[in-house]
Design an enzyme around this catalytic site. Structure first.
Site, mmCIF file in Angstrom:
data_model
loop_
_atom_site.group_PDB
_atom_site.id
_atom_site.type_symbol
_atom_site.label_atom_id
_atom_site.label_comp_id
_atom_site.label_asym_id
_atom_site.label_seq_id
_atom_site.Cartn_x
_atom_site.Cartn_y
_atom_site.Cartn_z
ATOM 1 N N THR A 246 0.822 -1.214 0.000
ATOM 2 C CA THR A 246 0.000 0.000 0.000
ATOM 3 C C THR A 246 0.850 1.255 0.000
ATOM 4 O O THR A 246 0.478 2.260 -0.617
ATOM 5 C CB THR A 246 -0.939 -0.013 1.216
ATOM 6 N N SER B 208 -0.458 -9.365 -0.773
ATOM 7 C CA SER B 208 -1.262 -10.585 -0.842
ATOM 8 C C SER B 208 -0.732 -11.536 -1.918
ATOM 9 O O SER B 208 -1.081 -12.725 -1.930
ATOM 10 C CB SER B 208 -2.732 -10.250 -1.124
ATOM 11 N N THR C 135 1.152 -4.622 4.055
ATOM 12 C CA THR C 135 0.797 -5.041 5.415
ATOM 13 C C THR C 135 0.159 -6.421 5.473
ATOM 14 O O THR C 135 0.167 -7.061 6.524
ATOM 15 C CB THR C 135 -0.153 -4.023 6.062
ATOM 16 N N ASP C 136 -0.401 -6.923 4.372
ATOM 17 C CA ASP C 136 -1.148 -8.180 4.425
ATOM 18 C C ASP C 136 -0.283 -9.358 4.859
ATOM 19 O O ASP C 136 -0.737 -10.230 5.610
ATOM 20 C CB ASP C 136 -1.780 -8.493 3.064
#
Length: 371
Positions: free
Chosen positions: A20, A62, A94-95
Protein backbone atom coordinates in the site's frame (compact mmCIF):
# COMPACT_ATOMS: atom_id res chain seq x y z
CA UNK A 1 18.68 7.35 -5.53
CA UNK A 2 20.74 8.55 -2.58
CA UNK A 3 19.53 11.16 -0.12
CA UNK A 4 21.53 12.67 2.70
CA UNK A 5 20.54 14.77 5.70
CA UNK A 6 23.21 16.63 7.67
CA UNK A 7 26.31 14.80 6.62
CA UNK A 8 25.03 11.24 6.37
CA UNK A 9 26.62 9.83 9.51
CA UNK A 10 24.41 6.70 9.36
CA UNK A 11 24.01 4.82 6.10
CA UNK A 12 20.63 3.11 5.69
CA UNK A 13 19.53 1.03 2.70
CA UNK A 14 15.80 1.04 1.87
CA UNK A 15 14.62 -2.09 0.06
CA UNK A 16 11.31 -1.46 -1.71
CA UNK A 17 8.94 -4.40 -2.27
CA UNK A 18 5.59 -2.74 -2.98
CA UNK A 19 2.43 -2.78 -0.87
CA UNK A 20 0.00 0.00 0.00
CA UNK A 21 2.85 2.40 0.74
CA UNK A 22 3.68 2.15 -3.00
CA UNK A 23 0.10 1.80 -4.32
CA UNK A 24 -1.64 4.23 -6.66
CA UNK A 25 -5.14 4.33 -8.11
CA UNK A 26 -5.52 2.07 -11.16
CA UNK A 27 -9.05 3.05 -12.17
CA UNK A 28 -10.87 0.30 -10.27
CA UNK A 29 -8.68 -0.03 -7.19
CA UNK A 30 -5.18 0.46 -5.84
CA UNK A 31 -2.11 -1.55 -6.79
CA UNK A 32 1.61 -1.25 -6.06
CA UNK A 33 3.45 0.60 -8.82
CA UNK A 34 5.40 3.48 -7.21
CA UNK A 35 9.16 3.06 -7.14
CA UNK A 36 11.22 3.08 -3.99
CA UNK A 37 12.60 6.47 -4.97
CA UNK A 38 9.07 7.83 -5.29
CA UNK A 39 8.12 6.45 -1.88
CA UNK A 40 11.27 7.78 -0.24
CA UNK A 41 10.68 11.23 -1.74
CA UNK A 42 7.47 11.57 0.31
CA UNK A 43 9.24 11.25 3.66
CA UNK A 44 11.60 13.58 5.50
CA UNK A 45 14.91 12.10 6.64
CA UNK A 46 16.09 11.93 10.24
CA UNK A 47 19.20 13.94 10.99
CA UNK A 48 22.58 12.48 10.06
CA UNK A 49 21.20 9.78 7.79
CA UNK A 50 22.14 8.79 4.25
CA UNK A 51 19.60 6.63 2.39
CA UNK A 52 20.10 4.43 -0.65
CA UNK A 53 17.21 2.66 -2.38
CA UNK A 54 17.02 -0.84 -3.82
CA UNK A 55 13.91 -1.59 -5.93
CA UNK A 56 13.69 -5.35 -5.44
CA UNK A 57 10.13 -5.99 -6.66
CA UNK A 58 6.78 -4.22 -6.57
CA UNK A 59 3.78 -6.35 -5.61
CA UNK A 60 0.67 -6.17 -3.50
CA UNK A 61 1.66 -8.19 -0.45
CA UNK A 62 -1.26 -10.59 -0.84
CA UNK A 63 0.74 -11.86 -3.87
CA UNK A 64 3.86 -12.50 -1.78
CA UNK A 65 5.45 -15.90 -2.34
CA UNK A 66 8.23 -17.89 -0.72
CA UNK A 67 10.34 -17.09 -3.78
CA UNK A 68 9.86 -13.36 -3.09
CA UNK A 69 10.77 -13.86 0.56
CA UNK A 70 13.89 -15.86 -0.30
CA UNK A 71 14.99 -13.21 -2.80
CA UNK A 72 14.49 -10.57 -0.13
CA UNK A 73 16.40 -12.65 2.42
CA UNK A 74 19.30 -12.99 0.00
CA UNK A 75 19.26 -9.24 -0.70
CA UNK A 76 19.29 -8.43 3.01
CA UNK A 77 22.32 -10.69 3.55
CA UNK A 78 24.11 -9.25 0.51
CA UNK A 79 23.42 -5.70 1.69
CA UNK A 80 24.74 -6.41 5.18
CA UNK A 81 27.89 -7.92 3.69
CA UNK A 82 28.93 -4.27 3.22
CA UNK A 83 30.35 -3.16 6.60
CA UNK A 84 29.55 0.43 5.73
CA UNK A 85 25.80 -0.19 5.93
CA UNK A 86 24.36 0.70 9.34
CA UNK A 87 20.86 -0.71 8.89
CA UNK A 88 18.09 -1.71 6.50
CA UNK A 89 14.50 -0.54 6.11
CA UNK A 90 12.11 -2.65 4.04
CA UNK A 91 8.90 -1.13 2.73
CA UNK A 92 6.34 -3.92 2.48
CA UNK A 93 2.61 -4.46 2.15
CA UNK A 94 0.80 -5.04 5.41
CA UNK A 95 -1.15 -8.18 4.42
CA UNK A 96 1.82 -10.55 4.70
CA UNK A 97 4.35 -8.32 6.45
CA UNK A 98 4.18 -10.50 9.59
CA UNK A 99 5.26 -13.55 7.59
CA UNK A 100 8.17 -11.86 5.85
CA UNK A 101 9.39 -10.20 9.06
CA UNK A 102 9.43 -13.51 10.93
CA UNK A 103 11.10 -15.34 8.04
CA UNK A 104 13.87 -12.74 7.93
CA UNK A 105 14.24 -12.80 11.71
CA UNK A 106 14.68 -16.57 11.79
CA UNK A 107 17.75 -16.12 9.55
CA UNK A 108 19.06 -12.79 10.89
CA UNK A 109 22.55 -13.17 12.38
CA UNK A 110 23.70 -9.55 12.32
CA UNK A 111 23.56 -6.99 15.13
CA UNK A 112 22.54 -4.31 12.65
CA UNK A 113 18.77 -3.72 12.46
CA UNK A 114 16.38 -4.74 9.73
CA UNK A 115 13.14 -2.77 10.02
CA UNK A 116 9.92 -3.44 8.12
CA UNK A 117 7.26 -0.80 7.66
CA UNK A 118 4.43 0.08 5.30
CA UNK A 119 1.18 1.98 5.18
CA UNK A 120 -2.54 1.56 5.62
CA UNK A 121 -3.37 4.41 3.25
CA UNK A 122 -2.14 4.54 -0.35
CA UNK A 123 0.77 6.45 -1.81
CA UNK A 124 0.19 10.15 -2.44
CA UNK A 125 -2.99 10.57 -0.38
CA UNK A 126 -3.23 13.72 1.67
CA UNK A 127 -3.68 11.84 4.94
CA UNK A 128 -1.27 9.05 4.07
CA UNK A 129 0.56 7.33 6.92
CA UNK A 130 3.39 6.02 4.75
CA UNK A 131 5.73 9.04 5.08
CA UNK A 132 5.50 9.07 8.87
CA UNK A 133 6.00 5.34 9.15
CA UNK A 134 8.99 5.47 6.82
CA UNK A 135 10.54 8.34 8.80
CA UNK A 136 10.08 6.39 12.04
CA UNK A 137 11.55 3.24 10.49
CA UNK A 138 14.62 5.15 9.29
CA UNK A 139 15.03 6.64 12.76
CA UNK A 140 14.88 3.22 14.38
CA UNK A 141 17.21 1.65 11.80
CA UNK A 142 19.78 4.38 12.43
CA UNK A 143 19.52 4.16 16.23
CA UNK A 144 19.27 0.61 17.59
CA UNK A 145 21.40 -2.51 17.59
CA UNK A 146 21.12 -6.22 18.39
CA UNK A 147 17.32 -6.37 18.38
CA UNK A 148 16.80 -8.66 15.39
CA UNK A 149 14.20 -7.87 12.75
CA UNK A 150 11.67 -5.23 13.78
CA UNK A 151 8.29 -3.94 12.66
CA UNK A 152 7.82 -0.18 13.04
CA UNK A 153 4.30 1.12 12.53
CA UNK A 154 2.23 4.01 13.90
CA UNK A 155 4.89 5.07 16.37
CA UNK A 156 5.36 1.59 17.82
CA UNK A 157 8.33 -0.76 17.64
CA UNK A 158 7.54 -4.47 17.57
CA UNK A 159 9.67 -7.61 17.57
CA UNK A 160 9.11 -9.71 14.46
CA UNK A 161 8.19 -12.83 16.42
CA UNK A 162 4.54 -12.81 17.47
CA UNK A 163 3.65 -9.53 15.78
CA UNK A 164 0.62 -9.82 13.50
CA UNK A 165 -1.75 -7.54 11.68
CA UNK A 166 -4.64 -6.93 14.06
CA UNK A 167 -6.48 -4.13 12.24
CA UNK A 168 -7.63 -4.29 8.63
CA UNK A 169 -7.74 -0.53 8.04
CA UNK A 170 -6.77 1.38 11.20
CA UNK A 171 -3.40 3.12 11.38
CA UNK A 172 -2.21 1.06 14.37
CA UNK A 173 -2.27 -2.09 12.28
CA UNK A 174 0.19 -4.31 14.18
CA UNK A 175 0.59 -5.77 17.64
CA UNK A 176 1.53 -8.95 19.43
CA UNK A 177 -1.71 -10.07 21.11
CA UNK A 178 0.27 -12.15 23.63
CA UNK A 179 2.98 -9.61 24.57
CA UNK A 180 3.74 -5.95 24.98
CA UNK A 181 5.30 -3.84 22.26
CA UNK A 182 9.07 -3.69 22.11
CA UNK A 183 9.24 0.09 22.20
CA UNK A 184 8.05 3.34 20.72
CA UNK A 185 9.33 6.09 18.49
CA UNK A 186 8.45 9.77 18.29
CA UNK A 187 9.72 13.31 18.78
CA UNK A 188 13.17 12.29 17.49
CA UNK A 189 13.50 9.66 20.20
CA UNK A 190 13.48 5.85 20.10
CA UNK A 191 12.66 4.15 23.41
CA UNK A 192 13.22 0.40 23.70
CA UNK A 193 11.35 -1.07 26.66
CA UNK A 194 12.51 -4.69 26.56
CA UNK A 195 15.10 -6.85 24.84
CA UNK A 196 13.58 -9.51 22.60
CA UNK A 197 14.69 -13.09 23.08
CA UNK A 198 15.24 -15.03 19.87
CA UNK A 199 16.19 -18.60 19.03
CA UNK A 200 19.60 -19.19 17.47
CA UNK A 201 19.30 -17.91 13.87
CA UNK A 202 19.32 -20.31 10.95
CA UNK A 203 21.95 -20.12 8.20
CA UNK A 204 20.93 -18.78 4.84
CA UNK A 205 19.10 -21.64 3.05
CA UNK A 206 20.54 -22.91 -0.20
CA UNK A 207 17.25 -22.10 -1.94
CA UNK A 208 17.93 -18.39 -1.42
CA UNK A 209 20.71 -18.51 -4.01
CA UNK A 210 18.27 -19.74 -6.66
CA UNK A 211 15.17 -17.77 -5.68
CA UNK A 212 13.73 -15.79 -8.58
CA UNK A 213 10.08 -14.77 -8.17
CA UNK A 214 9.88 -13.83 -11.85
CA UNK A 215 11.20 -17.11 -13.25
CA UNK A 216 8.38 -19.16 -14.82
CA UNK A 217 10.35 -22.40 -14.36
CA UNK A 218 11.64 -21.76 -10.86
CA UNK A 219 12.46 -24.76 -8.69
CA UNK A 220 9.34 -25.66 -6.66
CA UNK A 221 9.59 -24.79 -2.99
CA UNK A 222 8.10 -26.83 -0.15
CA UNK A 223 4.32 -26.76 0.07
CA UNK A 224 3.08 -25.87 3.56
CA UNK A 225 -0.70 -25.76 4.00
CA UNK A 226 -2.89 -24.15 6.66
CA UNK A 227 -6.08 -26.00 7.64
CA UNK A 228 -8.63 -24.58 10.08
CA UNK A 229 -10.79 -26.62 12.44
CA UNK A 230 -14.34 -25.53 13.27
CA UNK A 231 -17.60 -27.05 14.46
CA UNK A 232 -18.44 -29.90 12.05
CA UNK A 233 -14.78 -29.97 11.04
CA UNK A 234 -13.43 -33.21 9.63
CA UNK A 235 -10.07 -34.42 8.26
CA UNK A 236 -11.01 -33.85 4.62
CA UNK A 237 -8.94 -30.71 4.00
CA UNK A 238 -5.98 -31.95 6.03
CA UNK A 239 -5.93 -35.20 4.07
CA UNK A 240 -6.34 -33.28 0.81
CA UNK A 241 -3.35 -31.09 1.66
CA UNK A 242 -1.18 -34.14 2.29
CA UNK A 243 -2.45 -35.81 -0.90
CA UNK A 244 -1.56 -32.63 -2.83
CA UNK A 245 2.05 -32.94 -1.69
CA UNK A 246 2.20 -30.77 1.41
CA UNK A 247 5.42 -31.41 3.31
CA UNK A 248 4.09 -29.41 6.23
CA UNK A 249 0.64 -28.62 7.63
CA UNK A 250 -0.41 -26.03 10.18
CA UNK A 251 -3.64 -27.02 11.92
CA UNK A 252 -5.52 -24.01 13.25
CA UNK A 253 -7.32 -25.62 16.16
CA UNK A 254 -9.89 -24.29 18.61
CA UNK A 255 -9.21 -23.12 22.15
CA UNK A 256 -5.79 -24.04 23.52
CA UNK A 257 -5.21 -26.46 20.63
CA UNK A 258 -8.17 -28.81 20.28
CA UNK A 259 -9.79 -30.70 17.41
CA UNK A 260 -11.46 -34.14 17.11
CA UNK A 261 -10.35 -37.78 17.37
CA UNK A 262 -10.73 -38.10 13.59
CA UNK A 263 -8.41 -35.15 12.99
CA UNK A 264 -5.93 -36.51 15.52
CA UNK A 265 -5.89 -39.80 13.57
CA UNK A 266 -5.31 -37.88 10.32
CA UNK A 267 -2.42 -36.04 11.97
CA UNK A 268 -0.88 -39.36 12.98
CA UNK A 269 -1.19 -40.61 9.40
CA UNK A 270 0.40 -37.43 8.04
CA UNK A 271 3.30 -37.61 10.49
CA UNK A 272 3.85 -41.26 9.58
CA UNK A 273 4.30 -40.10 5.98
CA UNK A 274 7.00 -37.63 7.03
CA UNK A 275 4.79 -34.51 7.06
CA UNK A 276 5.60 -31.88 9.68
CA UNK A 277 2.43 -30.89 11.55
CA UNK A 278 2.19 -27.82 13.79
CA UNK A 279 -0.89 -26.92 15.82
CA UNK A 280 -1.88 -23.32 16.48
CA UNK A 281 -5.22 -21.80 17.47
CA UNK A 282 -7.79 -19.47 16.00
CA UNK A 283 -7.95 -17.62 19.37
CA UNK A 284 -6.07 -14.31 19.03
CA UNK A 285 -3.94 -14.44 22.19
CA UNK A 286 -2.46 -16.87 24.68
CA UNK A 287 -0.40 -20.07 24.54
CA UNK A 288 -1.45 -23.54 23.49
CA UNK A 289 -1.58 -26.24 26.15
CA UNK A 290 -2.05 -29.97 26.50
CA UNK A 291 -5.27 -30.01 28.54
CA UNK A 292 -7.92 -32.02 26.70
CA UNK A 293 -8.07 -35.48 25.19
CA UNK A 294 -10.89 -36.59 22.88
CA UNK A 295 -9.08 -35.02 19.94
CA UNK A 296 -7.61 -32.18 22.00
CA UNK A 297 -4.02 -31.06 22.24
CA UNK A 298 -3.12 -34.11 24.35
CA UNK A 299 -4.06 -36.40 21.45
CA UNK A 300 -2.64 -34.14 18.74
CA UNK A 301 0.77 -34.09 20.44
CA UNK A 302 0.60 -37.87 20.96
CA UNK A 303 -0.06 -38.14 17.20
CA UNK A 304 3.20 -36.32 16.48
CA UNK A 305 2.10 -32.69 16.09
CA UNK A 306 3.99 -29.81 17.67
CA UNK A 307 2.28 -26.96 19.52
CA UNK A 308 3.23 -23.45 18.42
CA UNK A 309 3.21 -21.60 21.74
CA UNK A 310 1.98 -18.08 21.03
CA UNK A 311 2.75 -18.15 17.30
CA UNK A 312 -0.36 -17.92 15.15
CA UNK A 313 -1.06 -19.54 11.80
CA UNK A 314 0.90 -17.39 9.35
CA UNK A 315 4.10 -17.30 11.41
CA UNK A 316 3.74 -20.97 12.39
CA UNK A 317 3.65 -21.75 8.68
CA UNK A 318 6.85 -19.74 8.20
CA UNK A 319 8.53 -21.77 10.96
CA UNK A 320 7.58 -25.00 9.18
CA UNK A 321 8.74 -23.61 5.83
CA UNK A 322 12.07 -22.47 7.31
CA UNK A 323 12.58 -25.94 8.79
CA UNK A 324 11.96 -27.63 5.46
CA UNK A 325 14.28 -25.21 3.66
CA UNK A 326 16.99 -25.82 6.25
CA UNK A 327 16.64 -29.54 5.60
CA UNK A 328 17.01 -29.08 1.86
CA UNK A 329 13.36 -28.48 0.98
CA UNK A 330 12.89 -31.76 -0.87
CA UNK A 331 11.22 -33.84 1.81
CA UNK A 332 14.27 -36.07 2.13
CA UNK A 333 15.51 -34.70 5.44
CA UNK A 334 15.83 -36.72 8.63
CA UNK A 335 12.36 -36.61 10.30
CA UNK A 336 13.86 -36.68 13.79
CA UNK A 337 16.21 -33.79 13.01
CA UNK A 338 13.46 -31.83 11.25
CA UNK A 339 11.10 -32.27 14.18
CA UNK A 340 13.76 -31.16 16.64
CA UNK A 341 14.54 -28.06 14.57
CA UNK A 342 10.87 -27.16 14.17
CA UNK A 343 10.33 -27.59 17.91
CA UNK A 344 13.15 -25.13 18.58
CA UNK A 345 11.72 -22.56 16.17
CA UNK A 346 8.18 -22.94 17.52
CA UNK A 347 9.05 -22.98 21.19
CA UNK A 348 11.34 -20.04 20.83
CA UNK A 349 12.66 -18.49 24.01
CA UNK A 350 10.87 -17.38 27.14
CA UNK A 351 9.86 -13.76 26.64
CA UNK A 352 12.07 -11.31 28.44
CA UNK A 353 10.89 -9.32 31.42
CA UNK A 354 10.56 -5.53 30.97
CA UNK A 355 13.93 -3.85 30.76
CA UNK A 356 13.26 -1.85 33.92
CA UNK A 357 11.26 -3.24 36.81
CA UNK A 358 9.90 0.22 37.54
CA UNK A 359 8.20 0.33 34.16
CA UNK A 360 10.59 2.84 32.68
CA UNK A 361 12.24 2.67 29.26
CA UNK A 362 15.68 2.76 27.80
CA UNK A 363 16.73 4.97 24.97
CA UNK A 364 18.02 3.51 21.75
CA UNK A 365 21.49 4.75 22.59
CA UNK A 366 21.46 2.68 25.76
CA UNK A 367 20.51 -0.43 23.81
CA UNK A 368 23.19 0.28 21.23
CA UNK A 369 25.78 0.76 23.96
CA UNK A 370 25.24 -2.74 25.37
CA UNK A 371 25.45 -4.39 21.91
Amino acid sequence: MKRTNDGGARRIVVISTGGTIASRWQGTGYAADASGDDVLATAPLPENVTVEVVDLFNVNSSRMTAAHQLALLRTVHETLADPGVDGIVITHGTDTLEETAFFLDLHHTDARPVVLTGAQRPFGTGDGDGPGNLYDALQVASSVSDLGVLVVFDGRVHAARGTVKTQTLAADAFSDPSAERLGRVGFSRVDIERQPERPTPLPLPAAADKADPDAPDAVPLPRVAIVTHHSDGDPFLLNAAVAAGAQGVVLVATGAGNATPEIAAAVADAVAQGVLVAVTTRVPAGPLAEIYTGGGAVDLVAAGALLTGTLRAAQARIAVLATLLAEGGNGAGDPVRSTALLRRLLDGPVRAEPALATGGSRSASAVAARA
